[in-house]
Design a protein around this motif. Structure first.
Motif, PDB file in Angstrom:
ATOM      1  N   GLU A  72       0.817  -1.211   0.000  1.00 41.39           N
ATOM      2  CA  GLU A  72       0.000   0.000   0.000  1.00 41.39           C
ATOM      3  C   GLU A  72       0.854   1.265   0.000  1.00 41.39           C
ATOM      4  N   ASN A  73       2.087   1.141   0.457  1.00 42.60           N
ATOM      5  CA  ASN A  73       3.016   2.270   0.532  1.00 42.60           C
ATOM      6  C   ASN A  73       2.499   3.398   1.412  1.00 42.60           C
ATOM      7  N   ALA A  74       1.793   3.054   2.478  1.00 40.18           N
ATOM      8  CA  ALA A  74       1.238   4.067   3.366  1.00 40.18           C
ATOM      9  C   ALA A  74       1.656   3.851   4.814  1.00 40.18           C
ATOM     10  N   TYR A  75       2.532   2.896   5.074  1.00 40.76           N
ATOM     11  CA  TYR A  75       2.866   2.557   6.452  1.00 40.76           C
ATOM     12  C   TYR A  75       4.375   2.496   6.686  1.00 40.76           C
ATOM     13  N   PRO A  76       5.065   3.648   6.658  1.00 38.96           N
ATOM     14  CA  PRO A  76       6.483   3.604   7.000  1.00 38.96           C
ATOM     15  C   PRO A  76       6.639   3.181   8.462  1.00 38.96           C
ATOM     16  N   PRO A  77       7.572   2.430   8.825  1.00 42.46           N
ATOM     17  CA  PRO A  77       8.739   1.952   8.089  1.00 42.46           C
ATOM     18  C   PRO A  77       8.512   0.628   7.370  1.00 42.46           C
ATOM     19  N   PHE A  78       7.273   0.150   7.293  1.00 39.99           N
ATOM     20  CA  PHE A  78       7.023  -1.143   6.662  1.00 39.99           C
ATOM     21  C   PHE A  78       7.020  -1.037   5.134  1.00 39.99           C
ATOM     22  N   ASN A  79       6.285  -0.076   4.598  1.00 40.70           N
ATOM     23  CA  ASN A  79       6.300   0.123   3.152  1.00 40.70           C
ATOM     24  C   ASN A  79       5.941   1.568   2.848  1.00 40.70           C
ATOM     25  N   SER A  80       6.761   2.188   2.022  1.00 39.36           N
ATOM     26  CA  SER A  80       6.518   3.569   1.627  1.00 39.36           C
ATOM     27  C   SER A  80       7.401   3.889   0.426  1.00 39.36           C
ATOM     28  N   ILE A  81       7.185   5.059  -0.171  1.00 31.62           N
ATOM     29  CA  ILE A  81       8.003   5.531  -1.277  1.00 31.62           C
ATOM     30  C   ILE A  81       8.907   6.634  -0.740  1.00 31.62           C
ATOM     31  N   ASP A  82      10.195   6.477  -0.930  1.00 28.31           N
ATOM     32  CA  ASP A  82      11.162   7.477  -0.491  1.00 28.31           C
ATOM     33  C   ASP A  82      10.987   8.719  -1.362  1.00 28.31           C
ATOM     34  N   GLU A  83      10.695   9.856  -0.732  1.00 34.17           N
ATOM     35  CA  GLU A  83      10.427  11.084  -1.480  1.00 34.17           C
ATOM     36  C   GLU A  83      11.655  11.583  -2.229  1.00 34.17           C
ATOM     37  N   ALA A  84      12.840  11.390  -1.673  1.00 33.90           N
ATOM     38  CA  ALA A  84      14.057  11.897  -2.303  1.00 33.90           C
ATOM     39  C   ALA A  84      14.417  11.092  -3.555  1.00 33.90           C
ATOM     40  N   SER A  85      14.337   9.773  -3.461  1.00 31.97           N
ATOM     41  CA  SER A  85      14.775   8.940  -4.583  1.00 31.97           C
ATOM     42  C   SER A  85      13.624   8.371  -5.406  1.00 31.97           C
ATOM     43  N   GLY A  86      12.404   8.356  -4.843  1.00 29.62           N
ATOM     44  CA  GLY A  86      11.273   7.763  -5.543  1.00 29.62           C
ATOM     45  C   GLY A  86      11.249   6.251  -5.484  1.00 29.62           C
ATOM     46  N   GLU A  87      12.151   5.656  -4.711  1.00 30.10           N
ATOM     47  CA  GLU A  87      12.228   4.193  -4.589  1.00 30.10           C
ATOM     48  C   GLU A  87      11.297   3.679  -3.507  1.00 30.10           C
ATOM     49  N   ALA A  88      10.812   2.467  -3.729  1.00 30.95           N
ATOM     50  CA  ALA A  88      10.001   1.791  -2.715  1.00 30.95           C
ATOM     51  C   ALA A  88      10.944   1.263  -1.648  1.00 30.95           C
ATOM     52  N   VAL A  89      10.656   1.598  -0.393  1.00 32.93           N
ATOM     53  CA  VAL A  89      11.531   1.197   0.704  1.00 32.93           C
ATOM     54  C   VAL A  89      10.700   0.670   1.862  1.00 32.93           C
ATOM     55  N   GLY A  90      11.338  -0.053   2.742  1.00 35.01           N
ATOM     56  CA  GLY A  90      10.686  -0.499   3.962  1.00 35.01           C
ATOM     57  C   GLY A  90      10.921  -1.965   4.246  1.00 35.01           C
ATOM     58  N   TRP A  91      10.462  -2.354   5.417  1.00 31.41           N
ATOM     59  CA  TRP A  91      10.646  -3.714   5.904  1.00 31.41           C
ATOM     60  C   TRP A  91      10.004  -4.728   4.968  1.00 31.41           C
ATOM     61  N   ASP A  92       8.793  -4.446   4.490  1.00 33.04           N
ATOM     62  CA  ASP A  92       8.108  -5.388   3.606  1.00 33.04           C
ATOM     63  C   ASP A  92       8.920  -5.658   2.342  1.00 33.04           C
ATOM     64  N   TYR A  93       9.437  -4.598   1.740  1.00 34.05           N
ATOM     65  CA  TYR A  93      10.230  -4.749   0.522  1.00 34.05           C
ATOM     66  C   TYR A  93      11.515  -5.538   0.799  1.00 34.05           C
ATOM     67  N   ASP A  94      12.196  -5.179   1.876  1.00 35.64           N
ATOM     68  CA  ASP A  94      13.446  -5.863   2.202  1.00 35.64           C
ATOM     69  C   ASP A  94      13.208  -7.349   2.484  1.00 35.64           C
ATOM     70  N   THR A  95      12.141  -7.647   3.218  1.00 35.10           N
ATOM     71  CA  THR A  95      11.858  -9.028   3.590  1.00 35.10           C
ATOM     72  C   THR A  95      11.486  -9.867   2.373  1.00 35.10           C
TER      73      THR A  95
END
Length: 112
Positions: A72-95
């Motif tokens: 959903e990209n609405a729950y940092p630090p689990f999943n979100s879009i990094d505003e500076a780079s535009g990359e998807a980041v967070g625990w969900d992505y890493d896992t």
């Protein structure tokens, strides 16, 4: 008057259930001494085998298939879009990326 009798009856039933349930608990100390063994066993008992820790090779190999993952990209630090780079980041992505590395699949993230 009838409602009052019904409420009293329900209260008595609940009280009786609570009293009965309180007697179901075990005691903290044993009341009897453990029994002494009557005879020694003929053979020593076999030691149970300890399961080995899974290694990287124990995971299934999915052959590089694509696995769709909803985020959903609405729950940092689990999943979100990094505003500076535009990359998807967070625990969900890493896992999910780590799991796919181990089982040989390709994650495809879809925003839901």
């Amino acid at each position: 008057m009838r409602n009052r009798r019904f409420a009293t009856l329900i209260a008595v039933i609940i009280f009786a259930i609570m009293i009965a349930a309180s007697g179901c608990g075990g005691s903290a100390t044993p009341t009897e001494a453990p029994l002494a063994p009557t005879a020694a066993p003929e053979q020593p008992p076999e030691e149970p085998e300890t399961p080995e820790e899974p290694t990287h090779g124990d995971f299934p190999n999915l052959g590089g298939i694509e696995v769709t993952v909803a985020v959903e990209n609405a729950y940092p630090p689990f999943n979100s879009i990094d505003e500076a780079s535009g990359e998807a980041v967070g625990w969900d992505y890493d896992t999910v990326r780590e799991i796919c590395d181990r089982i040989n699949c390709t994650p495809v993230f879809k925003e839901a």
